[in-house]
Motif scaffolding. Sequence first.
Motif, PDB file in Angstrom:
ATOM      1  N   ALA A 108       0.895  -1.258   0.001  1.00  0.00           N
ATOM      2  CA  ALA A 108       0.090   0.068  -0.114  1.00  0.00           C
ATOM      3  C   ALA A 108       0.808   1.134  -0.021  1.00  0.00           C
ATOM      4  N   SER A 109       1.644   1.530  -0.988  1.00  0.00           N
ATOM      5  CA  SER A 109       2.392   2.592  -1.001  1.00  0.00           C
ATOM      6  C   SER A 109       2.806   2.753  -2.669  1.00  0.00           C
ATOM      7  N   TYR A 122       1.696   6.861   7.347  1.00  0.00           N
ATOM      8  CA  TYR A 122       2.674   7.763   7.157  1.00  0.00           C
ATOM      9  C   TYR A 122       2.532   8.641   5.944  1.00  0.00           C
ATOM     10  N   ALA A 123       1.783   8.157   4.982  1.00  0.00           N
ATOM     11  CA  ALA A 123       1.314   8.949   3.704  1.00  0.00           C
ATOM     12  C   ALA A 123       0.410  10.064   4.322  1.00  0.00           C
ATOM     13  N   VAL A 124      -0.474  10.130   5.195  1.00  0.00           N
ATOM     14  CA  VAL A 124      -1.312  10.956   5.685  1.00  0.00           C
ATOM     15  C   VAL A 124      -0.478  11.748   6.795  1.00  0.00           C
ATOM     16  N   TYR A 130      -0.202  12.289  -3.086  1.00  0.00           N
ATOM     17  CA  TYR A 130      -0.644  11.040  -3.544  1.00  0.00           C
ATOM     18  C   TYR A 130      -0.153   9.714  -2.667  1.00  0.00           C
ATOM     19  N   SER A 131      -0.767   8.582  -2.485  1.00  0.00           N
ATOM     20  CA  SER A 131      -0.337   7.560  -2.035  1.00  0.00           C
ATOM     21  C   SER A 131      -0.846   6.523  -3.136  1.00  0.00           C
ATOM     22  N   GLY A 132      -1.037   5.152  -2.953  1.00  0.00           N
ATOM     23  CA  GLY A 132      -1.070   4.367  -4.117  1.00  0.00           C
ATOM     24  C   GLY A 132      -0.918   2.788  -3.648  1.00  0.00           C
ATOM     25  N   VAL A 133      -0.996   1.829  -4.727  1.00  0.00           N
ATOM     26  CA  VAL A 133      -0.550   0.499  -4.321  1.00  0.00           C
ATOM     27  C   VAL A 133       0.268   0.332  -5.389  1.00  0.00           C
ATOM     28  N   VAL A 153      -3.257   7.213  -5.881  1.00  0.00           N
ATOM     29  CA  VAL A 153      -4.695   7.590  -5.432  1.00  0.00           C
ATOM     30  C   VAL A 153      -4.281   8.986  -4.726  1.00  0.00           C
ATOM     31  N   LYS A 154      -5.194   9.835  -5.045  1.00  0.00           N
ATOM     32  CA  LYS A 154      -4.995  11.320  -4.668  1.00  0.00           C
ATOM     33  C   LYS A 154      -5.640  11.453  -3.367  1.00  0.00           C
ATOM     34  N   LEU A 155      -4.963  12.035  -2.055  1.00  0.00           N
ATOM     35  CA  LEU A 155      -5.305  12.143  -0.876  1.00  0.00           C
ATOM     36  C   LEU A 155      -6.495  13.215  -0.871  1.00  0.00           C
ATOM     37  N   ASP A 156      -7.570  13.250  -0.147  1.00  0.00           N
ATOM     38  CA  ASP A 156      -8.408  14.019   0.295  1.00  0.00           C
ATOM     39  C   ASP A 156      -7.690  15.217   1.270  1.00  0.00           C
ATOM     40  N   GLU A 157      -8.307  16.318   1.493  1.00  0.00           N
ATOM     41  CA  GLU A 157      -7.998  17.284   2.124  1.00  0.00           C
ATOM     42  C   GLU A 157      -7.948  16.805   3.654  1.00  0.00           C
TER      43      GLU A 157
END
Length: 317
Positions: A108-109, A122-124, A130-133, A153-157
């Motif tokens: 999951a990164s 940690y992405a948050v 962005y994060s992703g798989v 995947v784009k992270l929401d605010e």
Amino acid sequence: MKVIFMGTPDFSVGTLEEIIKAGHEVMAVVTQPDKPKGRGKALQYSPVKEAALSHNLEVLQPVKARDEAFIEKLRQYNADVFVVVAYGQILPKEIIDMPKYGCINVHASLLPKYRGAAPIQYAVIDGCEYSGVTTMLMDEGLDTGDILLVSKVKLDEKETGGSLFDKLEDVGAKLLVTTLSKLEDGTITRTKQIEEDSTYVKMIKKSMGKIDFNKSAIEIERLIRGLNPWPSAYTSLDGKTFKIWEANCLTDVEYDSSKLTEIKPGMVIKINKNSFVIKCKEGYLEALSVQLEGKKRMDAGSFLRGYNLEEGTIFNS
């Protein structure tokens, strides 16, 4: 394809379900041993074991993946591929090299960034856009194998560790099924990871959630979101643990300077009807959802109506 699936937590379940839905033959499911839980110490199945049993699949639960009897058991299945999603044990080279198409890991990164145990949180916490798989062909290193496919995947605010977990579980499940198809028809491309770009993240511990108001409001607000729902971010109030579940960052706050002559990090400087504001080293944290030890989580307005929080109160004092 003939698949051996290895996984343990909730995050792994979606991938197992997608493999079954896609028509692959899951020959066996490998998961961690049952663990005692609660006062009665009753053995609890892992989420993956529960899912496997619901499909009448054979479940293997070796104490150690290096056990010779377990390795021999795997060999007897003559599986085409092993799929590994947050299994929780390091696999020996003998297992990694066993299947025709190798061991495929769903991580999951966006590898090579955030190798290790807690890439989602940690992405948050780090404020990534962005994060992703990544699906990866496993080798003996820690998340060092060749990259097969990637989905961003784009992270929401206001993304939390929990909401990103849910997104990536779904993305990872679909990406793995696509990976298996491309492996089978020979159209997959292997890409070496760039070691110079790699970062490692450690396992999340409860102690990480302790809020340090000598940090910026931005850093603290990200920590709050990243550790939601577990282990959560917390401070202390009147000797009790005080969790902050949701907050905003403010750059400027009007307060009664005649009443508060010396402002310190961790100090409540303003109380509103439905929130209260805490001074940080840089900026201000507006608490919106909180939980005092022994109480339920509630919005800050409800907390303020039941607790006499005063301006000038210092958290962690």
